[in-house]
Design a protein around this motif. Structure first.
Motif, PDB file in Angstrom:
ATOM      1  N   LYS A   7      52.517  21.764  -2.312  1.00 45.75           N
ATOM      2  CA  LYS A   7      52.158  20.888  -3.427  1.00 45.75           C
ATOM      3  C   LYS A   7      51.335  19.713  -2.934  1.00 45.75           C
ATOM      4  N   PHE A   8      51.769  19.114  -1.853  1.00 47.40           N
ATOM      5  CA  PHE A   8      51.022  17.992  -1.279  1.00 47.40           C
ATOM      6  C   PHE A   8      49.624  18.439  -0.862  1.00 47.40           C
ATOM      7  N   THR A   9      49.535  19.595  -0.205  1.00 44.61           N
ATOM      8  CA  THR A   9      48.244  20.090   0.272  1.00 44.61           C
ATOM      9  C   THR A   9      47.303  20.382  -0.893  1.00 44.61           C
ATOM     10  N   ALA A  10      47.834  21.046  -1.926  1.00 47.50           N
ATOM     11  CA  ALA A  10      46.993  21.389  -3.087  1.00 47.50           C
ATOM     12  C   ALA A  10      46.525  20.131  -3.806  1.00 47.50           C
ATOM     13  N   MET A  11      47.422  19.162  -3.984  1.00 44.96           N
ATOM     14  CA  MET A  11      47.062  17.923  -4.686  1.00 44.96           C
ATOM     15  C   MET A  11      46.000  17.149  -3.896  1.00 44.96           C
ATOM     16  N   THR A  12      46.181  17.053  -2.591  1.00 45.68           N
ATOM     17  CA  THR A  12      45.230  16.321  -1.762  1.00 45.68           C
ATOM     18  C   THR A  12      43.869  17.008  -1.759  1.00 45.68           C
ATOM     19  N   LEU A  13      43.867  18.337  -1.637  1.00 44.70           N
ATOM     20  CA  LEU A  13      42.602  19.077  -1.673  1.00 44.70           C
ATOM     21  C   LEU A  13      41.916  18.912  -3.023  1.00 44.70           C
ATOM     22  N   GLY A  14      42.670  18.972  -4.100  1.00 47.17           N
ATOM     23  CA  GLY A  14      42.082  18.816  -5.430  1.00 47.17           C
ATOM     24  C   GLY A  14      41.415  17.468  -5.606  1.00 47.17           C
ATOM     25  N   VAL A  15      42.099  16.410  -5.164  1.00 49.69           N
ATOM     26  CA  VAL A  15      41.527  15.061  -5.254  1.00 49.69           C
ATOM     27  C   VAL A  15      40.243  14.970  -4.448  1.00 49.69           C
ATOM     28  N   VAL A  50      43.184  10.175  -0.817  1.00 49.26           N
ATOM     29  CA  VAL A  50      43.568  11.088   0.260  1.00 49.26           C
ATOM     30  C   VAL A  50      44.139  10.291   1.434  1.00 49.26           C
ATOM     31  N   GLY A  51      43.472   9.181   1.760  1.00 48.20           N
ATOM     32  CA  GLY A  51      43.973   8.327   2.837  1.00 48.20           C
ATOM     33  C   GLY A  51      45.360   7.797   2.527  1.00 48.20           C
ATOM     34  N   ASN A  52      45.593   7.414   1.253  1.00 46.71           N
ATOM     35  CA  ASN A  52      46.911   6.932   0.851  1.00 46.71           C
ATOM     36  C   ASN A  52      47.981   7.995   1.061  1.00 46.71           C
ATOM     37  N   LEU A  53      47.666   9.211   0.604  1.00 45.28           N
ATOM     38  CA  LEU A  53      48.629  10.300   0.722  1.00 45.28           C
ATOM     39  C   LEU A  53      48.917  10.626   2.188  1.00 45.28           C
ATOM     40  N   LEU A  54      47.859  10.650   2.997  1.00 45.13           N
ATOM     41  CA  LEU A  54      48.052  10.925   4.422  1.00 45.13           C
ATOM     42  C   LEU A  54      48.738   9.756   5.123  1.00 45.13           C
ATOM     43  N   LEU A  55      48.412   8.532   4.680  1.00 43.78           N
ATOM     44  CA  LEU A  55      49.083   7.367   5.261  1.00 43.78           C
ATOM     45  C   LEU A  55      50.577   7.390   4.930  1.00 43.78           C
ATOM     46  N   ALA A  56      50.880   7.818   3.694  1.00 48.03           N
ATOM     47  CA  ALA A  56      52.285   7.929   3.326  1.00 48.03           C
ATOM     48  C   ALA A  56      52.998   8.928   4.243  1.00 48.03           C
ATOM     49  N   ARG A  57      52.315  10.029   4.544  1.00 47.43           N
ATOM     50  CA  ARG A  57      52.895  11.017   5.478  1.00 47.43           C
ATOM     51  C   ARG A  57      53.070  10.391   6.856  1.00 47.43           C
ATOM     52  N   SER A  58      52.074   9.589   7.265  1.00 40.19           N
ATOM     53  CA  SER A  58      52.170   8.951   8.586  1.00 40.19           C
ATOM     54  C   SER A  58      53.308   7.941   8.630  1.00 40.19           C
ATOM     55  N   ILE A  59      53.482   7.201   7.500  1.00 39.40           N
ATOM     56  CA  ILE A  59      54.543   6.208   7.454  1.00 39.40           C
ATOM     57  C   ILE A  59      55.904   6.895   7.560  1.00 39.40           C
ATOM     58  N   GLU A  60      56.026   8.079   6.918  1.00 36.20           N
ATOM     59  CA  GLU A  60      57.271   8.834   7.018  1.00 36.20           C
ATOM     60  C   GLU A  60      57.580   9.176   8.474  1.00 36.20           C
ATOM     61  N   ARG A  61      56.515   9.336   9.258  1.00 37.56           N
ATOM     62  CA  ARG A  61      56.678   9.721  10.666  1.00 37.56           C
ATOM     63  C   ARG A  61      56.548   8.520  11.594  1.00 37.56           C
ATOM     64  N   SER A  62      56.574   7.297  11.028  1.00 39.27           N
ATOM     65  CA  SER A  62      56.334   6.108  11.853  1.00 39.27           C
ATOM     66  C   SER A  62      57.396   5.926  12.930  1.00 39.27           C
TER      67      SER A  62
END
Length: 808
Positions: free
Chosen positions: A20-28, A291-303
């Motif tokens: 879902k995350f991948t599809a949403m990010t690609l769509g944007v 896209v940066g926000n979504l990826l940053l959110a993923r990065s923050i989860e892994r901070s």
């Protein structure tokens, strides 16, 4: 290298685990990239792409800037200066006109150009067969000759080998074919036939000489600036010599060399190119931020994981590589899919556009995936990787290890991460608001055009625009006799129900009796139209009084019709018939008398307004004669070969009458305008909707992550007695602060843009319209943003406190 492969595999696993995350990010990303790339390619092909001719990049069109407006040089000016210019290698003039091909009892219109010797040599293209137009072909009394396009050769002569022995009836004259141009050759614009431009165009004096298109090439070793300066000086010298002689306006002229594409826009193409690409870039930036926000959110989860890796000795470059490959993969895949999508969209545009425009448009208007679009697409992908993948990864990799390990326990959100999330949300709100505010104005303009109430009726009405050759008919009586003869012949046709010949004379200054005006500027400026015939032919119906007729001719009292709005404005509650006033016509003050009142119709002054927003005065075309006439004739429904009725009359009266535009249904241009405005409206609302969707996806994604990071905090608040309502209000209040800042900045910029637009359009739109647009966007965007904050917060507070306290 092996470590990079490991990181790529790891990134792919992460993306596949979150479809879902991948599809949403690609769509944007695909949406933002595709809009930006398509906009660039379409505008570049329309305005900047070099002419598809040998040495096309050096071909220039000449424009003359007078009082800030784009004009064409006159034939007289060209003739006077052409032999004295030192910086030009090639120079010439031509004229574009529709040409009528007659065949038996019918015919068709095609786009044509009237050219002189040297024209085809300028284009560097040789005919398939035959020869070019030469100097002897343009002499007075020369035999009519023409070159035709390859398409016309196919349709009219089935590619006959003896085409040079064939003739066509063009504009009522039997014309000898002297050559066939190659397939696709339409220079200078949309031409399918090329005829000689006669030497007679140089016979008219400076004040009567007609404007003509002009082309040029700068001499090798010279510069365009030097050529423009030389031509400017030469044209001004010629013009000033005739100012006093012919009582012409004393103005300065400036010659300028444009590309043919830019000349087509009156030199204003760069403005449209910059503005529309700026909007497209904002869409791309918004997509990159999302896209940066979504990826940053993923990065923050892994901070916390990243901080531990750093504490164990991982290098910054290694951490960046591990974090950025998700973004790189999404950016590359999204970019490739965008290139494919844009290529298909451009191919569809090529087919649709050429089907919509009968002439196919300018010969350089060809849309498709070309090297420029491909390279710009690659550039967009690189920019996307930088903004959407590298920067979030770099930001996460350069964190304070101690702070992250301290703040990052049990789902707490780091202070820096929280500030960054809030800043990005604010930036998104700002960009979306700007796009929607600009789009709302464009949509309003398009909607206004589509739904204009014109107050007239052009159904079953044909239109023809002509110029009477003043060198052949110098006296007004001669011009009037020709107009009357044309009207009579057209009226004789059994299917013709009425004929109206008219022309717009600009606005006239009106002085009403008994009114004290402090200055000339206070006097009303009213649109004035000269008419011969019954205005009811075009649906402008008589309310009271009578129509102008043959009684209102040269030497008789000056009678006029006025619109109902004018009657109500200046003579409310009384009959305006036989009222008189003074108006300025042909730079003279004339006393006129009202003999009739007709219904209101939309005119240039009341555009975007109501039907009674501006007034009109109709003067008799038999008393104020003009060489330019617009013929309108109403027909019975389904009359066959309707345009031939006028052509036959014109060729019968005088074959030298210049037809400015082809005879066509009067509604054609209006329908085309409405179709274009409808398309513009759909694009505008589509772009605005996509921007809003981007905002919702991005803000929702960031909010979900932010709320998830604060789930532990929510659990504690609920455990100590905070109600669900208080917690939701806390989150909404924090979101409202970001919303206020983003909308506030956008509204400040919109206010500045609105002020400039309002002044530029001379207060075309009422002030309240801007407030309504701003209010609508503020309310709509606020609802979307607050919902994007409310939904994940509501879901989090519904979680059991014990579950929230254990949430990781």
């Amino acid at each position: 290298m092996s470590s990079i492969i490991i990181d790529i595999k790891y990134a792919l696993r992460l993306l596949l685990k979150a479809p879902k995350f991948t599809a949403m990010t690609l769509g944007v990303l695909i949406g933002g990239l595709s809009i930006s790339l398509f906009t660039f390619s379409f505008l570049y092909s329309t305005i900047y792409k070099p002419l598809p001719l040998p040495d096309g990049e050096s071909a220039r069109s000449i424009g003359v800037i007078t009082q800030g407006s784009y004009r064409l040089p006159s034939a007289y000016e060209y003739y006077q200066v052409k032999d004295d210019l030192k910086h030009f290698a090639e120079l010439g003039i031509y004229d574009n006109r529709d040409v009528r091909i007659s065949k038996h009892e019918s015919g068709k219109n095609i786009s044509g150009s009237y050219v002189r010797a040297g024209f085809f040599e300028f284009a560097r293209v040789k005919p398939l067969v035959g020869r070019f137009i030469q100097a002897e072909d343009t002499k007075k009394g020369a035999m009519p000759v023409a070159l035709i396009s390859e398409e016309l050769w196919q349709s009219e002569f089935n590619r006959s080998d003896d085409v040079l022995n064939k003739t066509l009836e063009l504009n009522g004259e039997i014309t000898q074919i002297i050559g066939v141009m190659p397939k696709g050759y339409r220079f200078p614009n949309t031409a399918q036939v090329w005829l000689p431009l006669s030497d007679k165009v140089f016979d008219l004096p400076a004040n009567l000489s007609e404007p003509h298109f002009a082309y040029a090439r700068v001499k090798p070793g010279s510069t365009q600036q030097a050529a423009e300066q030389e031509l400017t000086q030469a044209i001004n010298q010629v013009y000033q010599q005739n100012v006093k002689l012919y009582d012409m306006p004393d103005v300065e002229k400036r010659a300028q060399l444009f590309t043919f594409q830019m000349a087509q826009t009156g030199g204003e193409g760069a403005i449209a190119f910059i503005f529309l690409n700026a909007v497209a870039w904002m869409i791309l930036l918004l997509a990159c931020i999302n896209v940066g926000n979504l990826l940053l959110a993923r990065s923050i989860e892994r901070s916390k994981e990243t901080a531990i890796r750093a504490a164990l000795g991982a290098t910054t470059s290694r951490l960046v590589s591990q974090l950025m490959w998700e973004g790189v993969i999404i950016s590359v895949v999204g970019g490739v899919l965008s290139l494919l999508l844009v290529g298909a969209a451009l191919d569809f545009t090529e087919i649709t556009f050429h089907a919509w425009v009968p002439s196919g448009g300018s010969f350089w208007w060809h849309y498709g995936m070309d090297i420029e679009t491909f390279l710009v697409g690659l550039g967009f992908i690189v920019i996307t990787i930088l903004l959407s993948a590298f920067l979030p990864a770099w930001r996460s990799a350069h964190q304070d290890i101690n702070t992250t390990l301290r703040d990052g326990t049990r789902g707490a959100q780091g202070k820096k991460a929280g500030k960054l999330s809030r800043f990005l949300v604010t930036m998104q709100i700002f960009l979306v608001a700007i796009l929607m505010l600009i789009g709302s104005i464009s949509g309003y303009i398009a909607h206004t055009f589509i739904n204009l109430e014109l107050g007239d009726d052009y159904s079953n009405v044909m239109s023809a625009r002509i110029n009477i050759p003043t060198n052949k008919y110098p006296e007004q009586e001669q011009q009037l006799a020709l107009i009357e003869q044309l009207r009579e012949i057209v009226l004789e046709h059994p299917s013709v129900q009425g004929v109206l010949s008219n022309y717009w004379t600009d606005m006239s200054t009106v002085t009403l009796d008994g009114v004290d005006y402090a200055s000339e500027q206070e006097k009303p400026q009213i649109d004035t139209i000269g008419v011969i015939g019954n205005t009811e032919t075009v649906g402008v119906n008589l309310v009271t009084g009578r129509q102008l007729s043959h009684r209102d001719n040269l030497g008789s009292r000056l009678n006029v019709l006025i619109s109902q709005s004018m009657a109500n404005r200046y003579w409310p509650g009384e009959s305006p018939l036989e009222k008189s006033f003074t108006m300025t016509i042909d730079d003279k003050e004339q006393r006129v008398f009202v003999v009739g009142v007709v219904t209101n119709r939309m005119n240039p002054s009341s555009l975007f307004g109501s039907l009674d927003g501006a007034d009109e005065i109709y003067v008799s075309g038999r008393q104020f004669i003009n060489s330019y006439q617009v013929f309108m004739y109403r027909l019975l429904p389904n009359t066959p070969n309707a345009e031939d009725i006028f052509y036959r009359a014109m060729f019968q009266v005088d074959r030298n009458i210049e037809l400015v535009y082809a005879v066509q249904p009067a509604q054609v241009n209006l329908n085309k305008m409405r179709e274009f405005m409808g398309l513009l409206s759909n694009i505008t609302f589509g772009t605005g909707f996509f921007a809003l969707l981007l905002a919702m996806v991005g803000i929702y994604g960031l909010t979900v992550n932010s709320v998830a990071q604060r789930t532990h905090e929510i659990g504690i608040r609920r455990a100590v007695g905070a109600s669900d309502r208080n917690i939701i209000q806390l989150f909404l209040k924090q979101g409202a602060k970001q919303l206020t800042i983003g909308l506030g900045c956008a509204l400040v910029i919109f206010a500045l843009l609105s002020y400039g637009f309002h002044s530029f359009t001379e207060e075309l739109f009422p002030i309240y319209m801007y407030f309504m647009q701003a209010t609508t966007v503020v309310i709509g965007l606020s609802l979307v943003v607050m919902f994007a904050i409310y939904a994940p917060t509501k879901r989090a507070v519904n979680m059991e406190p014990s579950t929230a306290l254990r949430y990781e």
